[in-house]
Design a protein around this motif. Sequence first.
Motif, PDB file in Angstrom:
ATOM      1  N   MET A   1       0.834  -1.200   0.000  1.00 30.42           N
ATOM      2  CA  MET A   1       0.000   0.000   0.000  1.00 30.42           C
ATOM      3  C   MET A   1       0.873   1.256   0.000  1.00 30.42           C
ATOM      4  O   MET A   1       0.674   2.171  -0.808  1.00 30.42           O
ATOM      5  CB  MET A   1      -0.918   0.008   1.226  1.00 30.42           C
ATOM      6  N   ALA A   2       1.841   1.306   0.915  1.00 34.84           N
ATOM      7  CA  ALA A   2       2.717   2.473   1.003  1.00 34.84           C
ATOM      8  C   ALA A   2       3.559   2.628  -0.259  1.00 34.84           C
ATOM      9  O   ALA A   2       3.802   3.744  -0.722  1.00 34.84           O
ATOM     10  CB  ALA A   2       3.609   2.375   2.235  1.00 34.84           C
ATOM     11  N   LEU A   3       4.004   1.499  -0.814  1.00 34.19           N
ATOM     12  CA  LEU A   3       4.787   1.538  -2.046  1.00 34.19           C
ATOM     13  C   LEU A   3       3.964   2.115  -3.192  1.00 34.19           C
ATOM     14  O   LEU A   3       4.409   3.015  -3.913  1.00 34.19           O
ATOM     15  CB  LEU A   3       5.271   0.135  -2.406  1.00 34.19           C
ATOM     16  N   ILE A   4       2.739   1.622  -3.354  1.00 37.35           N
ATOM     17  CA  ILE A   4       1.890   2.093  -4.453  1.00 37.35           C
ATOM     18  C   ILE A   4       1.558   3.567  -4.294  1.00 37.35           C
ATOM     19  O   ILE A   4       1.674   4.351  -5.238  1.00 37.35           O
ATOM     20  CB  ILE A   4       0.598   1.256  -4.534  1.00 37.35           C
ATOM     21  N   TRP A   5       1.142   3.973  -3.087  1.00 35.36           N
ATOM     22  CA  TRP A   5       0.785   5.376  -2.886  1.00 35.36           C
ATOM     23  C   TRP A   5       2.001   6.289  -3.028  1.00 35.36           C
ATOM     24  O   TRP A   5       1.871   7.446  -3.431  1.00 35.36           O
ATOM     25  CB  TRP A   5       0.101   5.558  -1.540  1.00 35.36           C
ATOM     26  N   GLY A   6       3.186   5.775  -2.722  1.00 32.61           N
ATOM     27  CA  GLY A   6       4.382   6.569  -2.954  1.00 32.61           C
ATOM     28  C   GLY A   6       4.683   6.742  -4.430  1.00 32.61           C
ATOM     29  O   GLY A   6       5.229   7.760  -4.852  1.00 32.61           O
ATOM     30  N   LEU A   7       4.292   5.746  -5.231  1.00 30.00           N
ATOM     31  CA  LEU A   7       4.528   5.798  -6.672  1.00 30.00           C
ATOM     32  C   LEU A   7       3.472   6.600  -7.429  1.00 30.00           C
ATOM     33  O   LEU A   7       3.657   6.900  -8.610  1.00 30.00           O
ATOM     34  CB  LEU A   7       4.574   4.373  -7.248  1.00 30.00           C
ATOM     35  N   THR A   8       2.345   6.926  -6.778  1.00 24.93           N
ATOM     36  CA  THR A   8       1.264   7.622  -7.492  1.00 24.93           C
ATOM     37  C   THR A   8       1.495   9.125  -7.607  1.00 24.93           C
ATOM     38  O   THR A   8       0.804   9.785  -8.393  1.00 24.93           O
ATOM     39  CB  THR A   8      -0.093   7.390  -6.795  1.00 24.93           C
ATOM     40  N   TRP A   9       2.440   9.679  -6.835  1.00 19.74           N
ATOM     41  CA  TRP A   9       2.643  11.129  -6.891  1.00 19.74           C
ATOM     42  C   TRP A   9       3.094  11.584  -8.266  1.00 19.74           C
ATOM     43  O   TRP A   9       2.610  12.596  -8.792  1.00 19.74           O
ATOM     44  CB  TRP A   9       3.660  11.557  -5.827  1.00 19.74           C
ATOM     45  N   LEU A  10       4.018  10.871  -8.875  1.00 25.46           N
ATOM     46  CA  LEU A  10       4.518  11.263 -10.192  1.00 25.46           C
ATOM     47  C   LEU A  10       3.430  11.154 -11.259  1.00 25.46           C
ATOM     48  O   LEU A  10       3.231  12.107 -12.024  1.00 25.46           O
ATOM     49  CB  LEU A  10       5.747  10.424 -10.564  1.00 25.46           C
ATOM     50  N   PRO A  11       2.696  10.031 -11.370  1.00 27.47           N
ATOM     51  CA  PRO A  11       1.603   9.971 -12.352  1.00 27.47           C
ATOM     52  C   PRO A  11       0.541  11.044 -12.121  1.00 27.47           C
ATOM     53  O   PRO A  11      -0.029  11.579 -13.076  1.00 27.47           O
ATOM     54  CB  PRO A  11       1.027   8.558 -12.142  1.00 27.47           C
ATOM     55  N   MET A  12       0.267  11.361 -10.854  1.00 27.84           N
ATOM     56  CA  MET A  12      -0.711  12.409 -10.547  1.00 27.84           C
ATOM     57  C   MET A  12      -0.229  13.757 -11.076  1.00 27.84           C
ATOM     58  O   MET A  12      -1.007  14.527 -11.661  1.00 27.84           O
ATOM     59  CB  MET A  12      -0.937  12.486  -9.035  1.00 27.84           C
ATOM     60  N   VAL A 214      -6.183   4.759 -10.684  1.00 24.86           N
ATOM     61  CA  VAL A 214      -7.380   3.927 -10.540  1.00 24.86           C
ATOM     62  C   VAL A 214      -7.022   2.505 -10.134  1.00 24.86           C
ATOM     63  O   VAL A 214      -7.519   1.988  -9.128  1.00 24.86           O
ATOM     64  CB  VAL A 214      -8.194   3.932 -11.854  1.00 24.86           C
ATOM     65  N   PHE A 215      -6.149   1.862 -10.917  1.00 19.46           N
ATOM     66  CA  PHE A 215      -5.869   0.449 -10.667  1.00 19.46           C
ATOM     67  C   PHE A 215      -4.877   0.228  -9.524  1.00 19.46           C
ATOM     68  O   PHE A 215      -4.997  -0.752  -8.791  1.00 19.46           O
ATOM     69  CB  PHE A 215      -5.348  -0.215 -11.954  1.00 19.46           C
ATOM     70  N   GLY A 216      -3.924   1.122  -9.379  1.00 21.23           N
ATOM     71  CA  GLY A 216      -2.970   0.982  -8.289  1.00 21.23           C
ATOM     72  C   GLY A 216      -3.414   1.696  -7.031  1.00 21.23           C
ATOM     73  O   GLY A 216      -3.610   1.074  -5.983  1.00 21.23           O
ATOM     74  N   GLY A 217      -3.601   3.024  -7.152  1.00 23.29           N
ATOM     75  CA  GLY A 217      -3.926   3.831  -5.978  1.00 23.29           C
ATOM     76  C   GLY A 217      -5.253   3.499  -5.340  1.00 23.29           C
ATOM     77  O   GLY A 217      -5.380   3.521  -4.112  1.00 23.29           O
ATOM     78  N   SER A 218      -6.269   3.190  -6.162  1.00 24.85           N
ATOM     79  CA  SER A 218      -7.595   2.904  -5.609  1.00 24.85           C
ATOM     80  C   SER A 218      -7.862   1.411  -5.493  1.00 24.85           C
ATOM     81  O   SER A 218      -8.049   0.880  -4.403  1.00 24.85           O
ATOM     82  CB  SER A 218      -8.685   3.561  -6.481  1.00 24.85           C
ATOM     83  N   LEU A 219      -7.870   0.717  -6.637  1.00 22.35           N
ATOM     84  CA  LEU A 219      -8.330  -0.677  -6.653  1.00 22.35           C
ATOM     85  C   LEU A 219      -7.473  -1.592  -5.775  1.00 22.35           C
ATOM     86  O   LEU A 219      -7.979  -2.554  -5.205  1.00 22.35           O
ATOM     87  CB  LEU A 219      -8.351  -1.205  -8.091  1.00 22.35           C
ATOM     88  N   ILE A 220      -6.187  -1.298  -5.657  1.00 15.91           N
ATOM     89  CA  ILE A 220      -5.315  -2.136  -4.824  1.00 15.91           C
ATOM     90  C   ILE A 220      -5.038  -1.477  -3.476  1.00 15.91           C
ATOM     91  O   ILE A 220      -5.368  -2.015  -2.420  1.00 15.91           O
ATOM     92  CB  ILE A 220      -3.996  -2.437  -5.553  1.00 15.91           C
ATOM     93  N   ALA A 221      -4.433  -0.271  -3.505  1.00 12.56           N
ATOM     94  CA  ALA A 221      -3.949   0.342  -2.263  1.00 12.56           C
ATOM     95  C   ALA A 221      -5.077   0.758  -1.329  1.00 12.56           C
ATOM     96  O   ALA A 221      -5.004   0.527  -0.114  1.00 12.56           O
ATOM     97  CB  ALA A 221      -3.058   1.542  -2.584  1.00 12.56           C
ATOM     98  N   PHE A 222      -6.140   1.387  -1.866  1.00 14.37           N
ATOM     99  CA  PHE A 222      -7.222   1.830  -0.984  1.00 14.37           C
ATOM    100  C   PHE A 222      -7.975   0.640  -0.399  1.00 14.37           C
ATOM    101  O   PHE A 222      -8.418   0.668   0.757  1.00 14.37           O
ATOM    102  CB  PHE A 222      -8.183   2.737  -1.760  1.00 14.37           C
ATOM    103  N   TRP A 223      -8.106  -0.420  -1.146  1.00 14.35           N
ATOM    104  CA  TRP A 223      -8.724  -1.658  -0.661  1.00 14.35           C
ATOM    105  C   TRP A 223      -7.889  -2.209   0.502  1.00 14.35           C
ATOM    106  O   TRP A 223      -8.420  -2.596   1.550  1.00 14.35           O
ATOM    107  CB  TRP A 223      -8.812  -2.649  -1.814  1.00 14.35           C
ATOM    108  N   ILE A 224      -6.573  -2.226   0.328  1.00 17.62           N
ATOM    109  CA  ILE A 224      -5.694  -2.670   1.401  1.00 17.62           C
ATOM    110  C   ILE A 224      -5.841  -1.767   2.623  1.00 17.62           C
ATOM    111  O   ILE A 224      -5.898  -2.243   3.765  1.00 17.62           O
ATOM    112  CB  ILE A 224      -4.223  -2.685   0.927  1.00 17.62           C
TER     113      ILE A 224
END
Length: 291
Positions: A1-12, A214-224
Motif C-alpha cells: 500500500m505504502a509503495l503504491i501510494w508513494g509511486l502515485t505522486w509522479l503519475p498524478m 485507478v488500478f494501483g492507488g484505488s483498486l489495490i492500495a485503498f482496498w488494502i
Amino acid sequence: MALIWGLTWLPMKVASEVVPPIFLAAMRFLLAGPCFLVVALAQGLSLRSSQFGRIVVASLLITTGCYSFLFWGVARAPSGLSAIVNLSLMPIFLVGIGALYGQERITMRRIGAIGLGILGLVLLFSGRTGEAQSGTMPIFGLIAVAIGTVSYAWGSVISRPLTLSMPPLVLAFWQSLIGGIALVPVSLLIEGYDPAHFAGLFDARAIFGLSILVFGGSLIAFWIYLGLVRDWGAFRAGLYAFVSPIIAVAVGVVYANEPFGWAEGVGMGIMLAATALSLSEKKIMKTAASG
C-alpha cells in the motif's frame, strides 16, 4: 500500500499537466467505483448496508472533503510545506480523533513515534519548502491542506465500524462512487466547466496517470488501506504517511533529478524508525501481557 501510494505522486503530477487536479480526482474515483463494483459482484458480495448514512458521511469526508481541500491548498502553497503539513498531521489527527471515538490510545510510544516521524519529514522535505508561488496565498493553502488532512483522518476513523460490518471492498466501492460524484460540483465550482477538460482525458499523460491512480492507488492500495483500518485501527494503517514519502522522493530523484543529500537520507532513516516503533507496539504489549 505504502509503495503504491508513494509511486502515485509522479503519475498524478503528470496527469495534472493536462487536466485540472480536482477534476482529475473526480474522474479517478468515478472510474474506480465501477471497477470495485465488478470485483465485488464477481465475488458474490452484497452491496447492502444498514448504515448507509454513515457510509455517505465517511465518503464525503475521506474522498470529497480531503481531495477538495488538499488539491486547492497544494495549488496555493509550496508542495514541500504542503507535504510536511499533510503527512505530519495525519498520524496526529488519526490517533486524536480515534481516541475521541474510543478506537485508539494515546501512548508515550505513539507520541514519540509521531515526533520522530515529523522530524524525518522536515529533513526529507527541507530542500523543497522554498518553492516560489507567485500570485498565491500560501498560508491559506496550508490551512486548506490541514483541513483536508482532518477530513481524511475523521473519515478513516468513522469507517472502521463499517469495515467490521461489511467487506472493505464493498465499502471502497461506495466511498469511491459517492465521493467521486460529490467531487463533480466541487470541480465545477472551483475549476469551472470547459470541454477541454474532457478532451484532456484522452491525452497520453492523463491516460497514464489515471491508469496508475485507478488500478494501483484505488483498486489495490485503498482496498488494502480499509482492510488495515479494520484489522489494525486507523492510526497504524495511517503510518503509510511515514513510508510513502520516502518512495515519492526516491522516484523524484531518479526520474526528475530532484536534489538528494544527507538531510534527505537521515530523514528517511528517522521516518522508517518511527514506523517501526509504532508497528512494534502491539507485539511488545502482547509479549508483556503473556509474561
